[in-house]
Design an enzyme around this catalytic site. Structure first.
Site, mmCIF file in Angstrom:
data_model
loop_
_atom_site.group_PDB
_atom_site.id
_atom_site.type_symbol
_atom_site.label_atom_id
_atom_site.label_comp_id
_atom_site.label_asym_id
_atom_site.label_seq_id
_atom_site.Cartn_x
_atom_site.Cartn_y
_atom_site.Cartn_z
ATOM 1 N N ASP A 64 -53.215 -30.965 -117.371
ATOM 2 C CA ASP A 64 -52.529 -29.708 -117.686
ATOM 3 C C ASP A 64 -51.280 -30.004 -118.508
ATOM 4 O OD1 ASP A 64 -52.233 -26.664 -116.801
ATOM 5 O OD2 ASP A 64 -50.233 -27.577 -116.811
ATOM 6 N N TYR B 278 -43.774 -28.203 -123.212
ATOM 7 C CA TYR B 278 -43.343 -29.407 -122.467
ATOM 8 C C TYR B 278 -42.859 -30.508 -123.408
ATOM 9 C CZ TYR B 278 -46.005 -27.184 -118.659
ATOM 10 O OH TYR B 278 -46.497 -26.303 -117.730
HETATM 11 P P1 NDP Z 1 -45.068 -30.307 -108.519
HETATM 12 O O1 NDP Z 1 -45.059 -29.298 -107.432
HETATM 13 O O2 NDP Z 1 -46.342 -30.868 -108.974
HETATM 14 O O3 NDP Z 1 -44.092 -31.479 -108.056
HETATM 15 C C1 NDP Z 1 -43.786 -32.571 -108.893
HETATM 16 C C2 NDP Z 1 -42.690 -33.403 -108.223
HETATM 17 O O4 NDP Z 1 -43.189 -34.004 -107.027
HETATM 18 C C3 NDP Z 1 -42.217 -34.524 -109.104
HETATM 19 O O5 NDP Z 1 -40.835 -34.670 -108.900
HETATM 20 C C4 NDP Z 1 -42.980 -35.736 -108.590
HETATM 21 O O6 NDP Z 1 -42.235 -36.908 -108.800
HETATM 22 C C5 NDP Z 1 -43.095 -35.422 -107.121
HETATM 23 N N1 NDP Z 1 -44.327 -35.940 -106.491
HETATM 24 C C6 NDP Z 1 -45.569 -35.990 -107.019
HETATM 25 N N2 NDP Z 1 -46.457 -36.451 -106.120
HETATM 26 C C7 NDP Z 1 -45.760 -36.692 -104.991
HETATM 27 C C8 NDP Z 1 -46.125 -37.177 -103.722
HETATM 28 N N3 NDP Z 1 -47.386 -37.494 -103.426
HETATM 29 N N4 NDP Z 1 -45.151 -37.325 -102.785
HETATM 30 C C9 NDP Z 1 -43.871 -37.009 -103.078
HETATM 31 N N5 NDP Z 1 -43.457 -36.533 -104.266
HETATM 32 C C10 NDP Z 1 -44.398 -36.373 -105.220
HETATM 33 O O7 NDP Z 1 -44.226 -29.687 -109.727
HETATM 34 P P2 NDP Z 1 -44.410 -29.061 -111.164
HETATM 35 O O8 NDP Z 1 -43.461 -27.911 -111.222
HETATM 36 O O9 NDP Z 1 -44.338 -30.102 -112.181
HETATM 37 O O10 NDP Z 1 -45.875 -28.408 -111.175
HETATM 38 C C11 NDP Z 1 -47.050 -29.135 -111.486
HETATM 39 C C12 NDP Z 1 -47.587 -28.806 -112.867
HETATM 40 O O11 NDP Z 1 -47.903 -27.428 -112.973
HETATM 41 C C13 NDP Z 1 -46.584 -29.008 -114.009
HETATM 42 O O12 NDP Z 1 -46.346 -30.370 -114.270
HETATM 43 C C14 NDP Z 1 -47.248 -28.232 -115.110
HETATM 44 O O13 NDP Z 1 -48.310 -28.982 -115.662
HETATM 45 C C15 NDP Z 1 -47.747 -27.004 -114.332
HETATM 46 N N6 NDP Z 1 -46.782 -25.883 -114.374
HETATM 47 C C16 NDP Z 1 -47.143 -24.734 -115.053
HETATM 48 C C17 NDP Z 1 -46.255 -23.692 -115.160
HETATM 49 C C18 NDP Z 1 -46.651 -22.455 -115.903
HETATM 50 O O14 NDP Z 1 -45.767 -21.635 -116.208
HETATM 51 N N7 NDP Z 1 -47.902 -22.254 -116.204
HETATM 52 C C19 NDP Z 1 -44.908 -23.733 -114.578
HETATM 53 C C20 NDP Z 1 -44.657 -24.947 -113.833
HETATM 54 C C21 NDP Z 1 -45.574 -25.963 -113.725
HETATM 55 P P3 NDP Z 1 -42.885 -38.225 -109.501
HETATM 56 O O15 NDP Z 1 -43.315 -37.825 -110.872
HETATM 57 O O16 NDP Z 1 -41.768 -39.195 -109.489
HETATM 58 O O17 NDP Z 1 -44.040 -38.632 -108.614
#
Ligand code: NDP
Length: 322
Positions: free
Chosen positions: A55, A60
């Site tokens: 995604d 981004y």
């Molecule tokens: P998430 O809810 O996926 O959380 C991501 C965070 O959690 C990061 O800081 C990551 O850090 C951490 N993380 C990941 N896996 C773990 C784990 N197993 N244990 C602990 N921490 C973890 O956040 P997002 O807001 O990024 O949402 C996901 C995706 O959804 C986005 O990246 C995007 O692609 C999409 N999105 C779409 C939107 C829209 O308007 N259509 C708006 C917002 C998001 P680290 O990288 O260090 O692991």
């Protein structure tokens, strides 16, 4: 309903059938704020994690890196036709004549001939160069029907396989359904135990529209720390899973696909190990009863101008439905 399949490496995986007839893999890699790490994250996810769904979005700023990661994975033997790649049309491009050039630019950045899914990123049109928060005149009128017609043409021209929306309300989705020739295949929304958004899930189900849950872990900086939520931690411990896995699985058991973001190789691989166990009913109910239901991404900083409008509050953005 999810369908179980196996990757060529024998890894169990699941997908959902879309209205367009195509299948969306149940877990995808989110890439928002992955920045320069996006290519490595995408490569790791595809080649080592068994992901087939990525995604991304023009907004981004990482589509070139995502494209490099995909290209490297394809060199390593993964077939483009087995991948499901989503991107999104940004708010400055929400006028009919800008849709196709925006898509072509995204395809170029991703080094791909087509997208599996193209989504309207937010249902608000911004002037190019709009400030954050918007100044007077930064939020423009959005011709939803004109833009949707152009999205439909992208499907007819085989540039995009499925189309959909993000961040819609009941009001906006009903409006779109009123004129759409192609019903959106996917509605992507914030969804996690801290923001269930049951009413949108229900409307989508009634219309056969698949839902993808974004920010399934509560999002990033400034988000909601669901990883350390007491209920999530308790259930994770009981099931011998990590909190991240429990949150992803909760979304899958609601019938949504889920797109956790990580740029950490271990967490990328951890987040997709969710296909050979279930959250028992009682624990699923406990997760579905977490109080203080609240959006993390309410759009205020991007679209609300308290004195000049047209959206003067967060409630205005969400059509006063929450
Ligand atoms: P998430 O809810 O996926 O959380 C991501 C965070 O959690 C990061 O800081 C990551 O850090 C951490 N993380 C990941 N896996 C773990 C784990 N197993 N244990 C602990 N921490 C973890 O956040 P997002 O807001 O990024 O949402 C996901 C995706 O959804 C986005 O990246 C995007 O692609 C999409 N999105 C779409 C939107 C829209 O308007 N259509 C708006 C917002 C998001 P680290 O990288 O260090 O692991």
């Amino acid at each position: 309903m999810a369908h179980t399949t196996f990757t060529p490496e024998g890894q169990k995986t699941e997908s959902f059938r879309l209205l367009s007839g195509h299948k969306i893999p149940a877990v995808g890699l989110g890439t928002w704020r992955s920045g320069s790490e996006a290519s490595h994250a995408v490569f790791t996810a595809l080649v080592e994690g068994g992901y087939r769904h990525i995604d991304t979005a023009w907004e981004y700023g990482d589509q070139n890196e995502v494209g490099v990661g995909m290209k490297r994975a394809i060199h390593a033997g993964i077939e483009r036709r087995d991948l499901f790649v989503t991107s999104k049309l940004w708010c400055t491009e929400l006028s009919p004549e800008r849709v196709r050039p925006a898509l072509l630019n995204t395809l170029q950045q991703l080094q791909s001939d087509y997208l599996d899914l193209y989504l309207i990123h937010w249902p608000f049109r911004l002037r190019e160069g709009a400030s954050k928060p918007p100044m007077a005149g930064d939020v423009l009128e959005f011709d939803m029907e004109g833009v949707w017609r152009e999205m439909e043409k992208l499907v007819k021209d085989n540039l995009v396989r499925s189309i959909g929306v993000c961040n819609f309300t009941l009001t906006k989705l009903n409006k779109l359904l009123g004129f759409a020739d192609l019903i959106p295949s996917v509605c992507q929304m914030e969804m996690h135990p801290g923001w269930r958004n049951d009413k949108m899930l229900q409307l989508c189900r009634m219309n056969g529209i698949h839902v993808t849950a974004y920010s399934p872990l509560g999002s990033q900086e400034g988000g909601r720390d669901l990883i350390h939520d007491q209920t999530v931690e308790r259930i994770a411990k009981k099931l011998n899973k990590t909190p991240g896995q429990v949150l992803v699985k909760w979304g899958l058991q609601r019938g949504t696909s889920v797109i956790p973001k990580s740029s950490n190789p271990e967490r990328i691989k951890e987040n997709i190990k969710v296909f050979d166990w279930v959250i028992p009913d009682q624990d699923f109910e406990a997760l579905s009863s977490i109080s203080d239901q609240k959006r993390v991404l309410d759009g205020e900083d991007m679209f609300v101008n308290k004195s000049e409008g047209p959206f003067r509050s967060v409630a205005d953005l969400w059509d006063h439905e929450d």
